[in-house]
Design an enzyme around this catalytic site. Structure first.
Site, PDB file in Angstrom:
ATOM      1  CG  ASP A 170     -16.475 -24.478  38.453  1.00 47.22           C
ATOM      2  OD1 ASP A 170     -16.387 -23.923  39.436  1.00 47.22           O
ATOM      3  OD2 ASP A 170     -17.302 -25.332  38.335  1.00 47.22           O
ATOM      4  CG  HIS A 253     -16.410 -22.484  44.291  1.00 44.97           C
ATOM      5  ND1 HIS A 253     -15.314 -23.135  43.875  1.00 44.97           N
ATOM      6  CD2 HIS A 253     -17.384 -22.754  43.356  1.00 44.97           C
ATOM      7  CE1 HIS A 253     -15.635 -23.479  42.574  1.00 44.97           C
ATOM      8  NE2 HIS A 253     -16.795 -23.383  42.293  1.00 44.97           N
ATOM      9  CG  HIS A 256     -19.595 -18.253  42.441  1.00 41.55           C
ATOM     10  ND1 HIS A 256     -20.658 -18.906  43.345  1.00 41.55           N
ATOM     11  CD2 HIS A 256     -19.785 -18.018  41.118  1.00 41.55           C
ATOM     12  CE1 HIS A 256     -21.631 -19.059  42.206  1.00 41.55           C
ATOM     13  NE2 HIS A 256     -21.087 -18.626  41.159  1.00 41.55           N
ATOM     14  CG  HIS A 270     -20.338 -21.582  38.606  1.00 36.88           C
ATOM     15  ND1 HIS A 270     -21.005 -21.341  39.792  1.00 36.88           N
ATOM     16  CD2 HIS A 270     -19.321 -22.171  38.719  1.00 36.88           C
ATOM     17  CE1 HIS A 270     -20.040 -22.016  40.762  1.00 36.88           C
ATOM     18  NE2 HIS A 270     -19.211 -22.650  40.099  1.00 36.88           N
TER      19      HIS A 270
END
Length: 372
Positions: A170, A253, A256, A270
């Site tokens: 992340d 992201h 994601h 995540h």
């Protein structure tokens, strides 16, 4: 062009830092609701109680395991009912997001105590709201960042290493995405353009991870706190948050968000989904080959996904993957914050290229290990 930046109010980190809670909780209010991750209740409840002592009355609430709006509103109602003007979140990212949501629906001072470094959730003002089926509903954007983030690295080192690896992924996205926003001058989470401070911290986050990430993972395996683990924990929480909130998000992201739509990925963290998003974004933005190769090696060193099969996505047909790709195309999504406006075909091609390269890298690594 107006610039803006946001930061957490106070950040405290170190082995045994939980003991500092008694010094920092009383100035914030008279009563505290502790929103507790169900997985750490036995371990953390006595530590919180012993650290606070009699200084602030505590009410404990175990949340249901998913950061839905219903869970957030339930915590807010519990805080209101018990007259709590402080909300303390303890646990992983979803427990912390539930505490943030509770403080959003019942305005209160906010203290977050992560027990893992799986994402940059602890320092952020944003809370991800999930649906009961584990898909993402929306984000809640608080007006302010948490009042106190307390990271006890002795607790982080005792957690499964997978979570640290997830946090590394992340955080690794931070510089690549901030770099894109630096070019476009896209607004960050303040509503203004990013600051040089934010971009510099995003770059420091990237450099810290590449220098110490692999060592920190090994040290977490051993359950020991070292300078490398301390630096990486700071990169995963403080640096990453400043970098993305005051720098900006972009393609990694965005991927994601798409991958999270696939039911196969729901058991993954995540960060593990962001890891695959980073690789796809590297191909999409045509990063130099040496950078792509370095990041794939780093993923392997820190045990992160390098291909879609690592996220249990074995069907790579166009029809199957387009469910994820179409989710990325929402007009407001960070997918579109890259310097170039990419379409569905660009995203699909990048994801397939990243997957193919990753499978080749894994095959080569496995063959090398067998020869050794």
């Amino acid at each position: 062009m107006i610039r803006g930046a946001i930061f957490p109010h106070r950040y405290i980190q170190g082995a045994g830092a939980i003991r500092e809670l008694a010094n920092h909780l009383p100035p914030l209010g008279g009563k505290a609701l502790v929103v507790m991750d169900p997985g750490v209740t036995t371990f953390m409840t006595p530590r919180i109680s012993d650290a606070v002592g009699e200084k602030v009355p505590l009410t404990f609430l175990i949340f249901g395991g998913e950061s839905t709006e219903a869970e957030m509103r339930n915590a807010a109602e519990t805080a209101k009912k018990n007259g709590c003007d402080i909300i303390v979140g303890v646990g992983g990212g979803k427990a912390l997001d539930t505490a943030k949501g509770a403080a959003f629906f019942h305005p209160a001072r906010l203290v977050l105590i992560p027990t893992i470094c799986a994402s940059d959730a602890p320092c952020s003002k944003n809370a991800v709201v999930y649906n009961p089926d584990h898909t993402i509903d929306r984000d809640i954007h608080g007006l302010f960042n948490p009042d106190i983030i307390l990271v006890d690295t002795a607790i982080i080192a005792r957690a499964p290493t997978r979570y640290l690896s997830s946090g590394i992924a992340d955080a690794l996205a931070t510089w690549f995405e901030a770099e894109s926003c630096m070019v476009t001058r896209h607004v960050n989470f303040t509503g203004y353009s990013g600051t040089r401070t934010a971009y510099a911290i995003a770059r420091l986050c990237y450099d810290t991870l590449l220098a110490d990430g692999a060592a920190a993972v090994r040290h977490c395996d051993m359950g020991i706190v070292t300078p490398q683990l301390e630096d990486v924990a700071e990169a995963c929480t403080l640096m990453s948050t400043i970098g993305f909130e005051s720098g900006g998000l972009a393609g990694a992201h965005g991927f994601h968000q798409g991958l999270a739509e696939r039911p196969e990925t729901h058991r993954f963290t995540h960060g593990e989904k962001v890891a695959m998003g980073i690789l796809a974004a590297l191909f999409m933005t045509q990063k130099p080959t040496e950078i792509i190769e370095r990041i794939y090696r780093f993923h392997l060193e820190t045990r992160l996904p390098v291909c879609l099969a690592d996220l249990d996505i074995t069907d790579t047909s166009r029809e199957h993957l387009m469910i994820a790709i179409k989710r990325m195309q929402k007009p407001e999504d960070c997918t579109h914050w890259e310097p170039i406006r990419y379409d569905e075909e660009d995203h699909l091609a990048a994801l397939l290229a990243a997957d193919q390269y990753g499978r080749a890298i894994k095959s080569f690594a496995d063959a090398t290990m067998q020869d050794a």
